[in-house]
Structure formats: structure tokens, C-alpha cells
Design an enzyme around this catalytic site. Sequence first.
Site, PDB file in Angstrom:
ATOM      1  N   THR A 128      -7.799   0.347  -3.502  1.00 25.85           N
ATOM      2  CA  THR A 128      -7.739   1.809  -3.603  1.00 25.85           C
ATOM      3  C   THR A 128      -7.596   2.308  -5.048  1.00 25.85           C
ATOM      4  O   THR A 128      -8.468   3.020  -5.550  1.00 25.85           O
ATOM      5  CB  THR A 128      -6.559   2.340  -2.762  1.00 25.85           C
ATOM      6  OG1 THR A 128      -5.384   1.623  -3.131  1.00 25.85           O
ATOM      7  CG2 THR A 128      -6.816   2.137  -1.283  1.00 25.85           C
ATOM      8  N   ASP A 218      -7.749  -9.075 -10.780  1.00 29.45           N
ATOM      9  CA  ASP A 218      -6.626  -8.273 -10.319  1.00 29.45           C
ATOM     10  C   ASP A 218      -5.600  -9.307  -9.888  1.00 29.45           C
ATOM     11  O   ASP A 218      -5.639  -9.818  -8.771  1.00 29.45           O
ATOM     12  CB  ASP A 218      -7.022  -7.342  -9.174  1.00 29.45           C
ATOM     13  CG  ASP A 218      -5.833  -6.515  -8.696  1.00 29.45           C
ATOM     14  OD1 ASP A 218      -4.677  -6.881  -9.014  1.00 29.45           O
ATOM     15  OD2 ASP A 218      -6.053  -5.506  -7.994  1.00 29.45           O
ATOM     16  N   LYS A 261       4.774  -6.534  -7.093  1.00 30.25           N
ATOM     17  CA  LYS A 261       4.467  -7.430  -5.961  1.00 30.25           C
ATOM     18  C   LYS A 261       5.053  -8.810  -6.234  1.00 30.25           C
ATOM     19  O   LYS A 261       6.245  -8.996  -6.133  1.00 30.25           O
ATOM     20  CB  LYS A 261       2.949  -7.496  -5.738  1.00 30.25           C
ATOM     21  CG  LYS A 261       2.204  -6.181  -5.941  1.00 30.25           C
ATOM     22  CD  LYS A 261       2.367  -5.204  -4.800  1.00 30.25           C
ATOM     23  CE  LYS A 261       1.837  -3.820  -5.134  1.00 30.25           C
ATOM     24  NZ  LYS A 261       0.407  -3.681  -5.214  1.00 30.25           N
TER      25      LYS A 261
HETATM   26  C1  LIG Z   1      -0.492  -2.601  -5.656  1.00 35.19           C
HETATM   27  C2  LIG Z   1      -1.792  -3.043  -6.111  1.00 35.19           C
HETATM   28  C3  LIG Z   1      -2.386  -2.489  -7.245  1.00 35.19           C
HETATM   29  C4  LIG Z   1      -1.804  -1.297  -7.989  1.00 35.19           C
HETATM   30  O1  LIG Z   1      -0.554  -1.561  -8.509  1.00 35.19           O
HETATM   31  P1  LIG Z   1       0.572  -0.422  -8.610  1.00 35.19           P
HETATM   32  O2  LIG Z   1       1.702  -1.139  -9.280  1.00 35.19           O
HETATM   33  O3  LIG Z   1       0.909   0.021  -7.222  1.00 35.19           O
HETATM   34  O4  LIG Z   1       0.036   0.680  -9.432  1.00 35.19           O
HETATM   35  C5  LIG Z   1      -3.579  -3.015  -7.666  1.00 35.19           C
HETATM   36  N1  LIG Z   1      -4.186  -4.021  -7.002  1.00 35.19           N
HETATM   37  C6  LIG Z   1      -3.644  -4.566  -5.903  1.00 35.19           C
HETATM   38  C7  LIG Z   1      -4.347  -5.675  -5.198  1.00 35.19           C
HETATM   39  C8  LIG Z   1      -2.441  -4.092  -5.405  1.00 35.19           C
HETATM   40  O5  LIG Z   1      -1.940  -4.625  -4.300  1.00 35.19           O
END
Ligand SMILES: *Cc1c(COP(=O)(O)O)cnc(C)c1O
Length: 460
Positions: A128, A218, A261
Amino acid sequence: MTLTSNPMAEPYKIKMVEPVKITTREFREKAAKEAGHNTFLLRSEDVYIDLLTDSGTNAMSESQWAGMMLGDEAYAGSKNYYFLEKVMHDCFGYKHLVPTHQGRGAENLVSNALIKPGQYVPGNMYFTTTRAHQELAGGNFVDVIIDDAHDPYNTNPFKGDVDLKKYEDLIKRVGAEQIAYITIGVTVNLAGGQPVSMANLKAVYELSQKHKIPVILDATRAIENAYFIKVREKGYENKSVREILREMCSYSDGATCSGKKDFHTNIGGFAACNDDAMAEHMRSMCVVYEGLQTYGGMTGRDMEAMARGILEASEDHVMAHRVAQAEYLGNKLIAAGIPIVLPIGGHGVFIDARAFYSHIPQEQYPAQKLANDIYVHSGVRTMERGNVSAGRCKETGKEFFPKLETVRVTIPRRVYTQSHFDVVADAIIDLYKQRDKAKGLKMVFEPKYLRFFQARFEML
Ligand SMILES: *Cc1c(COP(=O)(O)O)cnc(C)c1O
């Protein structure tokens, strides 16, 4: 590798507790209605077990909390920044670190540094915020994930892999110079937390190098991905998660990371890269959007907690426990015949809402409805990952109707115990037995960007 015969047994003990509120069904019906049947709009204190997201909801360790007291809150050149930089080098291997307030801050810097308006940005399924930043920078996202990823029941152990043919076809069609970079999500959140294999990372990197296309990971859940490579890919069983992580990153030119995360923290993130000019560009954008290049929106203590968290999370037995929790919950649901995305992913369990509520058409948002119903039934908060999250096509304005219409039951790190997961499983199983009664939703408020966060619905 694991210290006990049961990796589900917590590799920590509890020192501090946070009470949770137990509510009645009438209370939750009212709360859900006030929240426009969007679990993002509920008040956290009205939630019993909060599985909305694993983002920033982690429990920090005593070492991380102790590290918070060592915050060097200097405006420039904080010692915590240099420690984070060292940990990032050791674990990920990139030359340059640019700290940001969270992952999307890093996505903004990378998108700005690399995208010229009109260019294409392929990726293994969209995320997103990642896609939103690519589009705001004038880029066009193109999905090049393997088809298996769009089939909830395909059990390919590396459903996050890039389809090399799709990627190569795009290069042929638009020309390599029209491709800004390729993003590879490791793991792929929206596909159900599915990992990418080392073989695929290597192949994508070779093809990209041939065409001079940068590869950006990512790396938000790269540590989980490394653990999956260890247990699923031949030749990696005797390597440590940290060794695997370093090798994964060696097949890329840079990364964006949410610190909320895998890093066991509540806020933060970073961008990283090897190219000096790209780092310089990102640092000059960082001071505009985030903060000075040695804090980027984080306090010194946040950076210390994050560095310590990276070291903890990349220990093999810590990841083994995390994945075991997701498997425990997932296997209970499978045993009861609940349709979930297979294989069970790293950061949670994804319920196939189109199969669960097979009588509700996708334009009536079955996943949104199911997340609402799980809350009303049990006080457990989950989130929609389907048509509402996918949003609308930039050109046609039409909804995307993604093949995956899921409810994500996400597992915060080190927060909940086995009995909590029993409660969650029982609630979902109960709801499945009465699924025929459910009706769909109508969207009555739709924000322009990232609509799933704030959209409101009414019951049909
Ligand atoms: C959470 C997330 C993001 C964005 O990170 P934020 O710290 O929420 O801005 C980007 N990529 C993935 C796969 C994510 O799970």
C-alpha cells in the site's frame, strides 16, 4: 537451533503486564457501528486481543528498554546513530544508512531519488504505502510476482518469487531506461507473508544488472524471509539467519525498512543503499522531510532500541518462535476447515474471505465485513487486506478487485500467548459455523489516498 523441543514455547519470560478490557457483545456492536465498520477506526482500549497489525505493536526486551536510557539526544551525530549504522552494516551489509521516521519515509526518499515521472516500477505484488509513494513520484507500478502468489491454496514454499518472464517482458516492452528500479518485498505482506527464495533474488539481480536497473528490497520483514530460506531452501539449513540475511541483501543495491516490524520496536525505519550519489540525494531529501541525516525523525533512544532489536530478532531461535506462533494459529484454523492462505506466512494468518463468505460479492467487501464480524463476536481486532486496501486504478478510477480478498490476523512480536491464540481460533471457527447469516457492506466515505485506513461503511 531451537533451545527446546517446542519452538512455540516462549524464549522469554514476562516482567511487566498490560491489562486488557473484556467487553460484551452489545458494547462491541455499538463500537463497531461508531467506527464505520472499519477496524482501523476502533479505539484500542475497546479491543481484547489486538491482531490488527504487527507494526509497532511489538514488546521490547529489557535490553531495549535499558538502551532507551542511553539515548544521546544530540541534534547531530548521536552516538546511537553510529551504533545503528554499525548494526545495519553487520546485519544487512549496505554502505549507507539514512534513518527515517518509519518505513514510508524511506519509501518517499527512494521513490524521489530514483523515479522520473512516467517511468515504471515493477514489484512482486504491491504494498500500500510503497505503491502510493511510487505513484506520487510519477511512477507506474507493475506487478511481476509469480501467478502462484495470487492463488490462496497454491503451496509453493516461495510464493513471493518474481516471475522472471513477466519482468523480462516488461523490460522488452518499455525499455530498460524506462524502468526506475524493481522493488522486491521480502516477505510479501499482501500475498500472506510469503517469502522469496535466494535463487530468485540472485536471478533477479543478475537480470537487473545486465540492464542496469537498480534492485531495492523492501526489507521490512527480511529477517523472517531469511528464516524461511533457512528452513525451506536446500543448502541453507546450516547457515545462520544473519548469514542468510547478508547474502539476500548482497543481491540488491539498497533497501527500505520499517523498523516497526522485524526490529522489535514501536517506531522508526531507514533507507539504505550502496551508491554514493543515491545516498547523497536521499540525505538531502531526508533533511527536508524527516530530520537531520543522523536521526531522520527518530530520537537517539529510538535508534538505540532499534539497533538492539535488530540483533535480537536476527537470532535463529527468536525467528523460530515467531513463525511457530503463526503456524499454531494457522493449523488450528485449517483443522476446522477454515479457508486460509497457504503456506502459513511469517507474520500472521490470512483468511480467504471470498471463500469464507462465498455468498458476499467482492463489491460488498467480504473481508471488511469479516474483520468487523470477528471483532463484534469476540473483541479480537484483525484487518482487511482485499478490495478496500487495493483501492482504485489511477487511470480508470475503477476498483481493482484483487484475487486475494483476505482478513489478516497479524501477530505482534512477543505480545500474546498460546491461550490467546486459542481464543482467536475458537472465535473464528464459531463465526464460520454461522457464516450464511452474514450480509455485505456499502462504502459511505472514501478517502482519496490509502482509503482502507479511514473509509467508513454501512451494513447492507
Ligand atoms: C509496514 C510496511 C511498510 C511501511 O512501513 P511503515 O513503518 O508502516 O511506514 C512497507 N512495506 C511493508 C511490507 C510493510 O509491511
